[in-house]
Design a protein around this motif. Sequence first.
Motif, PDB file in Angstrom:
ATOM      1  N   ASN A 268       7.766  52.758  70.432  1.00 60.51           N
ATOM      2  CA  ASN A 268       8.357  53.062  69.131  1.00 60.51           C
ATOM      3  C   ASN A 268       9.120  54.380  69.127  1.00 60.51           C
ATOM      4  OD1 ASN A 268       7.054  50.733  68.241  1.00 60.51           O
ATOM      5  ND2 ASN A 268       5.273  51.848  67.481  1.00 60.51           N
ATOM      6  N   GLU A 269       8.825  55.241  70.107  1.00 59.28           N
ATOM      7  CA  GLU A 269       9.436  56.567  70.147  1.00 59.28           C
ATOM      8  C   GLU A 269      10.543  56.675  71.191  1.00 59.28           C
ATOM      9  OE1 GLU A 269       8.824  59.151  68.137  1.00 59.28           O
ATOM     10  OE2 GLU A 269       7.451  57.884  66.993  1.00 59.28           O
ATOM     11  N   ALA A 270      10.875  55.571  71.851  1.00 61.25           N
ATOM     12  CA  ALA A 270      11.814  55.632  72.975  1.00 61.25           C
ATOM     13  C   ALA A 270      13.141  56.283  72.591  1.00 61.25           C
ATOM     14  CB  ALA A 270      12.045  54.232  73.537  1.00 61.25           C
ATOM     15  N   GLU A 271      13.666  55.942  71.429  1.00 57.09           N
ATOM     16  CA  GLU A 271      14.950  56.513  71.010  1.00 57.09           C
ATOM     17  C   GLU A 271      14.820  58.010  70.765  1.00 57.09           C
ATOM     18  OE1 GLU A 271      18.390  55.906  67.553  1.00 57.09           O
ATOM     19  OE2 GLU A 271      16.804  54.409  67.821  1.00 57.09           O
ATOM     20  N   ASN A 272      13.742  58.420  70.094  1.00 58.26           N
ATOM     21  CA  ASN A 272      13.529  59.850  69.840  1.00 58.26           C
ATOM     22  C   ASN A 272      13.298  60.620  71.138  1.00 58.26           C
ATOM     23  OD1 ASN A 272      13.745  59.480  67.069  1.00 58.26           O
ATOM     24  ND2 ASN A 272      11.542  59.116  66.813  1.00 58.26           N
ATOM     25  N   ILE A 273      12.653  59.981  72.091  1.00 55.72           N
ATOM     26  CA  ILE A 273      12.405  60.608  73.391  1.00 55.72           C
ATOM     27  C   ILE A 273      13.714  60.794  74.150  1.00 55.72           C
ATOM     28  CG2 ILE A 273      11.306  60.231  75.649  1.00 55.72           C
ATOM     29  CD1 ILE A 273       9.047  58.770  74.114  1.00 55.72           C
ATOM     30  N   GLY A 274      14.683  59.948  73.854  1.00 54.95           N
ATOM     31  CA  GLY A 274      15.975  60.027  74.524  1.00 54.95           C
ATOM     32  C   GLY A 274      16.135  59.047  75.665  1.00 54.95           C
ATOM     33  N   ILE A 275      15.247  58.069  75.739  1.00 50.73           N
ATOM     34  CA  ILE A 275      15.322  57.095  76.827  1.00 50.73           C
ATOM     35  C   ILE A 275      16.507  56.160  76.604  1.00 50.73           C
ATOM     36  CG2 ILE A 275      14.151  55.113  77.872  1.00 50.73           C
ATOM     37  CD1 ILE A 275      11.520  56.645  77.390  1.00 50.73           C
ATOM     38  N   ASP A 276      17.300  56.032  77.638  1.00 54.57           N
ATOM     39  CA  ASP A 276      18.478  55.168  77.627  1.00 54.57           C
ATOM     40  C   ASP A 276      18.247  54.076  78.666  1.00 54.57           C
ATOM     41  OD1 ASP A 276      20.925  53.923  77.940  1.00 54.57           O
ATOM     42  OD2 ASP A 276      22.091  55.781  77.942  1.00 54.57           O
ATOM     43  N   TYR A 277      18.072  52.854  78.200  1.00 57.72           N
ATOM     44  CA  TYR A 277      17.728  51.767  79.120  1.00 57.72           C
ATOM     45  C   TYR A 277      18.911  51.297  79.967  1.00 57.72           C
ATOM     46  CZ  TYR A 277      13.052  51.326  77.168  1.00 57.72           C
ATOM     47  OH  TYR A 277      11.746  51.560  76.793  1.00 57.72           O
ATOM     48  N   THR A 278      20.053  51.938  79.823  1.00 53.61           N
ATOM     49  CA  THR A 278      21.158  51.646  80.742  1.00 53.61           C
ATOM     50  C   THR A 278      21.156  52.597  81.935  1.00 53.61           C
ATOM     51  OG1 THR A 278      22.754  53.106  79.630  1.00 53.61           O
ATOM     52  CG2 THR A 278      22.572  50.837  78.812  1.00 53.61           C
ATOM     53  N   THR A 279      20.412  53.701  81.834  1.00 50.44           N
ATOM     54  CA  THR A 279      20.411  54.693  82.919  1.00 50.44           C
ATOM     55  C   THR A 279      19.019  55.117  83.372  1.00 50.44           C
ATOM     56  OG1 THR A 279      20.522  56.515  81.311  1.00 50.44           O
ATOM     57  CG2 THR A 279      22.613  55.666  82.171  1.00 50.44           C
ATOM     58  N   ASP A 280      17.992  54.900  82.558  1.00 51.88           N
ATOM     59  CA  ASP A 280      16.680  55.502  82.804  1.00 51.88           C
ATOM     60  C   ASP A 280      15.626  54.535  83.323  1.00 51.88           C
ATOM     61  OD1 ASP A 280      17.700  57.917  81.956  1.00 51.88           O
ATOM     62  OD2 ASP A 280      17.010  57.688  79.892  1.00 51.88           O
ATOM     63  N   THR A 281      16.040  53.373  83.791  1.00 52.58           N
ATOM     64  CA  THR A 281      15.093  52.405  84.341  1.00 52.58           C
ATOM     65  C   THR A 281      15.588  51.915  85.700  1.00 52.58           C
ATOM     66  OG1 THR A 281      14.084  50.205  84.027  1.00 52.58           O
ATOM     67  CG2 THR A 281      16.235  50.583  83.004  1.00 52.58           C
ATOM     68  N   PHE A 282      14.654  51.633  86.593  1.00 47.22           N
ATOM     69  CA  PHE A 282      15.044  51.150  87.926  1.00 47.22           C
ATOM     70  C   PHE A 282      14.794  49.659  88.093  1.00 47.22           C
ATOM     71  CE2 PHE A 282      10.542  51.955  88.443  1.00 47.22           C
ATOM     72  CZ  PHE A 282      10.104  50.988  89.337  1.00 47.22           C
ATOM     73  N   ASP A 283      14.218  49.014  87.055  1.00 45.74           N
ATOM     74  CA  ASP A 283      13.886  47.593  87.199  1.00 45.74           C
ATOM     75  C   ASP A 283      14.084  46.823  85.890  1.00 45.74           C
ATOM     76  OD1 ASP A 283      11.802  48.703  85.805  1.00 45.74           O
ATOM     77  OD2 ASP A 283      10.218  48.002  87.144  1.00 45.74           O
ATOM     78  N   TYR A 284      15.238  47.071  85.266  1.00 41.17           N
ATOM     79  CA  TYR A 284      15.651  46.294  84.092  1.00 41.17           C
ATOM     80  C   TYR A 284      14.758  46.504  82.868  1.00 41.17           C
ATOM     81  CZ  TYR A 284      17.880  44.010  88.073  1.00 41.17           C
ATOM     82  OH  TYR A 284      18.572  43.769  89.242  1.00 41.17           O
ATOM     83  N   GLY A 285      14.140  47.668  82.771  1.00 39.76           N
ATOM     84  CA  GLY A 285      13.409  48.007  81.558  1.00 39.76           C
ATOM     85  C   GLY A 285      11.909  47.879  81.621  1.00 39.76           C
ATOM     86  N   GLN A 286      11.372  47.477  82.767  1.00 42.50           N
ATOM     87  CA  GLN A 286       9.910  47.408  82.876  1.00 42.50           C
ATOM     88  C   GLN A 286       9.300  48.791  83.081  1.00 42.50           C
ATOM     89  OE1 GLN A 286       8.030  44.119  85.106  1.00 42.50           O
ATOM     90  NE2 GLN A 286      10.093  43.460  85.631  1.00 42.50           N
ATOM     91  N   HIS A 287       9.973  49.615  83.890  1.00 45.84           N
ATOM     92  CA  HIS A 287       9.478  50.955  84.197  1.00 45.84           C
ATOM     93  C   HIS A 287      10.645  51.932  84.224  1.00 45.84           C
ATOM     94  CE1 HIS A 287       6.869  47.974  86.280  1.00 45.84           C
ATOM     95  NE2 HIS A 287       5.914  48.667  85.682  1.00 45.84           N
TER      96      HIS A 287
END
Length: 337
Positions: A268-287
């Motif tokens: 729920n906090e991913a956006e506030n944390i600043g996580i960008d799922y286009t750049t911050d994941t190595f396996d399509y959003g699992q980790h």
Amino acid sequence: MRKKICTGIAVIIIPIVCLYLLQCLLVPKYASDIKEGAMIEEYYNSEKNHDVLILGDCEVYENISPVTMWENYGISSYIRGSAEQLIWQSYYLLEDTLKYEKPQVVIVNVLAMTQRDAKSEAYNRMTLDGMKLSKYKIASIRESMTEDENMASYIFPLLRYHSRWSELSSEDFRYMWKTPSVTTNGYLMQKGVRPVTTIPKAAPLANYTFSDRNMEYLDKIYSLCKDNGINLVLMKAPSVFPHWYDEWDKQMNDYADEHGILYLNTINEAENIGIDYTTDTFDYGQHLNVEGAEKLSLYLGEQLVKKFGFTDHRQDESYKNVWQTIVNKYYEEKQGD
């Protein structure tokens, strides 16, 4: 008479030594392949002065950077994570850890609450083989074994790995006595980028209720922490898959409220944390990759300091030298190929 005694002793000792040497050679080393198998054992070589102990599966050991929490908040932390770590395995790892130190906070990743049974021997081995022999290891083995496993092969790994002759590589000889560290305080760094392109649709489940066994072991973790004056924190790491159902989240929220503990659902906090799922994941959003892990760790450290008021150890001489070595290793790996 003396000669007979010496001969008798030699007859006993020499085969034992030979079997031990064979075991050291034949057990998997996990140095460059399936590194997750080496992580649990690494803890025993660490300094035992951690403020925070983190338990769980890949959602902690690939998503949380202890170095980031150290550099920004002076928090000393360690991740005792392993692949598909089950909630009862987390409990026995906590018991094992308390023989060596007493952290101020224990964080438990709650994804394990959704797993009712061990999936395979391979996953069990990644958690159990690395534990030092103790009553807690034996209890964890007993609780975890699949139908085709047996206790003896965990106590004497040679019984399980005696047929690895054809699989031996140079690493088995090179690391026969000691496997090199594969993590940074339990964090397994991932540097690749594979962005989220689609989010799988979540299928409804027939039953969303956590199993009685899982709830029993969560209660045991809570009680063990309470009895030792340790603050328990429950956490769900950010991810887009596998789906974390609202029904699961409610059970965790209710449990945290009932027991007066902190529950952090970072999805729920991913956006506030600043996580960008286009750049911050190595396996399509699992980790998360290392960039995402550093963002999550900044947030996690902030929440821990706000809630528990940790002492900043960055100027403490008893911590500085040890952590400088850890930090150097981290950036060497991050900047390497």
